[in-house]
Scaffold this motif. Structure first.
Motif, PDB file in Angstrom:
ATOM      1  N   VAL A 101       0.861  -1.186   0.000  1.00 44.95           N
ATOM      2  CA  VAL A 101       0.000   0.000   0.000  1.00 44.95           C
ATOM      3  C   VAL A 101       0.895   1.234   0.000  1.00 44.95           C
ATOM      4  O   VAL A 101       1.752   1.397   0.880  1.00 44.95           O
ATOM      5  N   ILE A 102       0.718   2.082  -1.006  1.00 43.92           N
ATOM      6  CA  ILE A 102       1.500   3.316  -1.131  1.00 43.92           C
ATOM      7  C   ILE A 102       0.747   4.442  -0.413  1.00 43.92           C
ATOM      8  O   ILE A 102      -0.384   4.766  -0.779  1.00 43.92           O
ATOM      9  N   LEU A 103       1.348   5.036   0.595  1.00 42.40           N
ATOM     10  CA  LEU A 103       0.672   6.094   1.353  1.00 42.40           C
ATOM     11  C   LEU A 103       0.672   7.437   0.625  1.00 42.40           C
ATOM     12  O   LEU A 103      -0.172   8.286   0.881  1.00 42.40           O
ATOM     13  N   GLY A 104       1.624   7.641  -0.275  1.00 38.16           N
ATOM     14  CA  GLY A 104       1.624   8.842  -1.109  1.00 38.16           C
ATOM     15  C   GLY A 104       2.203  10.073  -0.431  1.00 38.16           C
ATOM     16  O   GLY A 104       2.786   9.997   0.650  1.00 38.16           O
ATOM     17  N   LEU A 105       1.983  11.220  -1.074  1.00 34.73           N
ATOM     18  CA  LEU A 105       2.553  12.481  -0.592  1.00 34.73           C
ATOM     19  C   LEU A 105       1.633  13.225   0.361  1.00 34.73           C
ATOM     20  O   LEU A 105       2.087  14.035   1.153  1.00 34.73           O
TER      21      LEU A 105
ATOM     22  N   ASN B 146      -8.438  17.522  -1.025  1.00 31.65           N
ATOM     23  CA  ASN B 146      -8.254  18.759  -1.792  1.00 31.65           C
ATOM     24  C   ASN B 146      -6.805  18.939  -2.234  1.00 31.65           C
ATOM     25  O   ASN B 146      -6.524  19.344  -3.366  1.00 31.65           O
ATOM     26  N   LEU B 147      -5.892  18.621  -1.314  1.00 33.04           N
ATOM     27  CA  LEU B 147      -4.463  18.741  -1.633  1.00 33.04           C
ATOM     28  C   LEU B 147      -4.073  17.731  -2.710  1.00 33.04           C
ATOM     29  O   LEU B 147      -3.272  18.044  -3.598  1.00 33.04           O
ATOM     30  N   GLN B 148      -4.653  16.537  -2.651  1.00 32.76           N
ATOM     31  CA  GLN B 148      -4.344  15.510  -3.653  1.00 32.76           C
ATOM     32  C   GLN B 148      -4.815  15.929  -5.047  1.00 32.76           C
ATOM     33  O   GLN B 148      -4.141  15.663  -6.040  1.00 32.76           O
ATOM     34  N   VAL B 149      -5.964  16.588  -5.125  1.00 36.46           N
ATOM     35  CA  VAL B 149      -6.462  17.091  -6.419  1.00 36.46           C
ATOM     36  C   VAL B 149      -5.515  18.159  -6.963  1.00 36.46           C
ATOM     37  O   VAL B 149      -5.180  18.171  -8.155  1.00 36.46           O
ATOM     38  N   LEU B 150      -5.056  19.043  -6.080  1.00 41.19           N
ATOM     39  CA  LEU B 150      -4.105  20.087  -6.477  1.00 41.19           C
ATOM     40  C   LEU B 150      -2.792  19.465  -6.973  1.00 41.19           C
ATOM     41  O   LEU B 150      -2.263  19.852  -8.020  1.00 41.19           O
ATOM     42  N   LEU B 151      -2.297  18.464  -6.224  1.00 44.52           N
ATOM     43  CA  LEU B 151      -1.058  17.792  -6.613  1.00 44.52           C
ATOM     44  C   LEU B 151      -1.220  17.035  -7.930  1.00 44.52           C
ATOM     45  O   LEU B 151      -0.285  16.970  -8.731  1.00 44.52           O
ATOM     46  N   PHE B 152      -2.418  16.488  -8.153  1.00 43.43           N
ATOM     47  CA  PHE B 152      -2.706  15.800  -9.420  1.00 43.43           C
ATOM     48  C   PHE B 152      -2.521  16.760 -10.599  1.00 43.43           C
ATOM     49  O   PHE B 152      -1.866  16.422 -11.591  1.00 43.43           O
ATOM     50  N   VAL B 153      -3.077  17.961 -10.464  1.00 41.39           N
ATOM     51  CA  VAL B 153      -2.982  18.967 -11.544  1.00 41.39           C
ATOM     52  C   VAL B 153      -1.527  19.401 -11.731  1.00 41.39           C
ATOM     53  O   VAL B 153      -1.013  19.454 -12.858  1.00 41.39           O
ATOM     54  N   VAL B 154      -0.846  19.705 -10.622  1.00 39.07           N
ATOM     55  CA  VAL B 154       0.537  20.213 -10.680  1.00 39.07           C
ATOM     56  C   VAL B 154       1.476  19.180 -11.292  1.00 39.07           C
ATOM     57  O   VAL B 154       2.242  19.479 -12.220  1.00 39.07           O
ATOM     58  N   PHE B 155       1.419  17.933 -10.787  1.00 39.28           N
ATOM     59  CA  PHE B 155       2.355  16.915 -11.270  1.00 39.28           C
ATOM     60  C   PHE B 155       2.000  16.415 -12.669  1.00 39.28           C
ATOM     61  O   PHE B 155       2.892  15.980 -13.400  1.00 39.28           O
ATOM     62  N   SER B 156       0.722  16.492 -13.042  1.00 40.80           N
ATOM     63  CA  SER B 156       0.339  16.166 -14.432  1.00 40.80           C
ATOM     64  C   SER B 156       0.981  17.164 -15.384  1.00 40.80           C
ATOM     65  O   SER B 156       1.505  16.792 -16.446  1.00 40.80           O
ATOM     66  N   LEU B 157       0.950  18.447 -15.000  1.00 44.02           N
ATOM     67  CA  LEU B 157       1.580  19.490 -15.812  1.00 44.02           C
ATOM     68  C   LEU B 157       3.097  19.279 -15.868  1.00 44.02           C
ATOM     69  O   LEU B 157       3.708  19.371 -16.942  1.00 44.02           O
ATOM     70  N   PHE B 158       3.695  18.982 -14.706  1.00 45.31           N
ATOM     71  CA  PHE B 158       5.140  18.728 -14.656  1.00 45.31           C
ATOM     72  C   PHE B 158       5.525  17.577 -15.582  1.00 45.31           C
ATOM     73  O   PHE B 158       6.495  17.668 -16.336  1.00 45.31           O
ATOM     74  N   TYR B 159       4.762  16.481 -15.503  1.00 45.33           N
ATOM     75  CA  TYR B 159       5.099  15.294 -16.299  1.00 45.33           C
ATOM     76  C   TYR B 159       4.951  15.581 -17.795  1.00 45.33           C
ATOM     77  O   TYR B 159       5.767  15.126 -18.600  1.00 45.33           O
ATOM     78  N   LEU B 160       3.919  16.343 -18.144  1.00 48.20           N
ATOM     79  CA  LEU B 160       3.732  16.739 -19.549  1.00 48.20           C
ATOM     80  C   LEU B 160       4.932  17.563 -20.040  1.00 48.20           C
ATOM     81  O   LEU B 160       5.432  17.358 -21.153  1.00 48.20           O
ATOM     82  N   LEU B 161       5.419  18.466 -19.193  1.00 51.96           N
ATOM     83  CA  LEU B 161       6.584  19.290 -19.536  1.00 51.96           C
ATOM     84  C   LEU B 161       7.854  18.446 -19.632  1.00 51.96           C
ATOM     85  O   LEU B 161       8.696  18.675 -20.507  1.00 51.96           O
ATOM     86  N   ILE B 162       7.995  17.468 -18.729  1.00 52.37           N
ATOM     87  CA  ILE B 162       9.168  16.575 -18.749  1.00 52.37           C
ATOM     88  C   ILE B 162       9.230  15.813 -20.064  1.00 52.37           C
ATOM     89  O   ILE B 162      10.260  15.808 -20.752  1.00 52.37           O
ATOM     90  N   VAL B 163       8.131  15.163 -20.422  1.00 47.50           N
ATOM     91  CA  VAL B 163       8.091  14.337 -21.633  1.00 47.50           C
ATOM     92  C   VAL B 163       8.279  15.208 -22.875  1.00 47.50           C
ATOM     93  O   VAL B 163       9.113  14.919 -23.734  1.00 47.50           O
TER      94      VAL B 163
END
Length: 315
Positions: free
Chosen positions: A16-20, A25-42
């Motif tokens: 079981v991964i406990l995550g960040l 609400n914070l998880q939704v925000l992190l979803f948006v932020v890291f999705s954008l980061f990953y898109l920029l990385i690729v």
């Protein structure tokens, strides 16, 4: 849980991964932020690979190695980031035993490979600056390809040395990993055994690759900077600009890795931050560092855009 053949020791079939974060609400925000980061990385690393492959002005050993670094960075992030992003929207943040072992293997294979590749890039700069007349003879395509293959081979051997140990550990109860991916030190802590000696062994294994590469890099860039100080101002300025970009990349990649795997601080929030830093921010920053600080890369980008606009205008 399922039983191991030939014994009464239980084995964990998933973790079981406990995550960040735990707040929805914070998880939704992190979803948006890291999705954008990953898109920029690729997208950022793919752009670098396309530019270097298609632009004849960038067909040199330094850019061949940079294209390989972009390829490695893209996969380094892809080992853990997509799963982390998906888990932000999931209630059940579990990962199978085989999936967990795959993350351990590929994370260490790619990270160790990148460490060796950064040493190769430092060697390339050393030859270019300290032995400029012999540069293209020494850093020919065959040698560059051999050095890149060597980096992948060392990464594979390093990852296998971890995997063969971890898959044999007895996991019989606790299965919560307080991170966003299957990080090796945290998995060892879940084993139903005294893991102190194993921790030291794994830290030493990581140290052989990490500290050796870091020491070689420090020696290389020190020698380069000494040589640059003794050369002409015009050449020194260009060499210093290139080397400062390389040194920046080295520091933001090596420092987090060393404090997680070689000299662990064992502070949960800090370990998470450092893991995010080397697996997300390093692949994100590398394209920016190499393109924004590199005149040839910026010119190649302009040529690529102009060619695209001309092609589009003809149709």
């Amino acid at each position: 849980m399922s039983k191991m053949d030939g014994g009464n020791q239980s084995v964990v079939s998933e973790f079981v991964i406990l995550g960040l974060a735990h707040s929805q609400n914070l998880q939704v925000l992190l979803f948006v932020v890291f999705s954008l980061f990953y898109l920029l990385i690729v997208s950022g690393n793919i752009v670098i690979m396309i530019l270097i492959t298609t632009d004849p002005h960038l067909h040199s050993p330094m850019y061949f190695l940079l294209a390989n670094l972009s390829f490695v960075d893209m996969w380094l992030s892809s080992v853990t980031t997509p799963k982390m992003i998906a888990d932000f929207l999931r209630e059940n943040k579990s990962i199978s035993f085989s999936g967990c072992m795959s993350q351990v293997f590929f994370a260490h294979c790619i990270a160790a490979g990148e460490m060796v590749l950064l040493v190769v890039m430092a060697y390339d700069r050393y030859v270019a600056i300290c032995k400029p007349l012999h540069y293209f003879t020494i850093m020919n395509l065959r040698r560059c390809t051999g050095l890149v293959l060597t980096s992948w081979t060392i990464g594979f051997i390093h990852a296998m040395s971890h995997l063969v140990v971890i898959v044999e550990l007895p996991f019989c109860g606790p299965k919560e990993i307080d991170s966003f991916f299957c990080d090796m030190p945290l998995i060892i802590k879940l084993a139903c055994m005294d893991s102190h000696d194993l921790d030291i062994l794994m830290n030493a294994d990581c140290g052989v690759v990490g500290v050796t590469c870091f020491a070689l890099l420090l020696i290389s860039y020190t020698y380069i900077l000494i040589t640059v100080r003794q050369s002409s101002k015009a050449g020194a300025s260009k060499a210093l600009s290139t080397c400062s970009a390389h040194i920046t990349v080295v520091m933001i990649f090596f420092v987090p890795c060393i404090f997680i795997y070689v000299w662990p601080l064992n502070i949960t929030w800090l370990d998470k931050f450092l893991a995010v830093f080397y697996s997300v921010f390093t692949p994100l920053l590398n394209p920016a560092i190499y393109t924004l600080r590199n005149k040839e890369m910026k010119n190649a980008m302009k040529r690529f855009i102009n060619n695209y606009m001309d092609y589009k205008g003809n149709y």
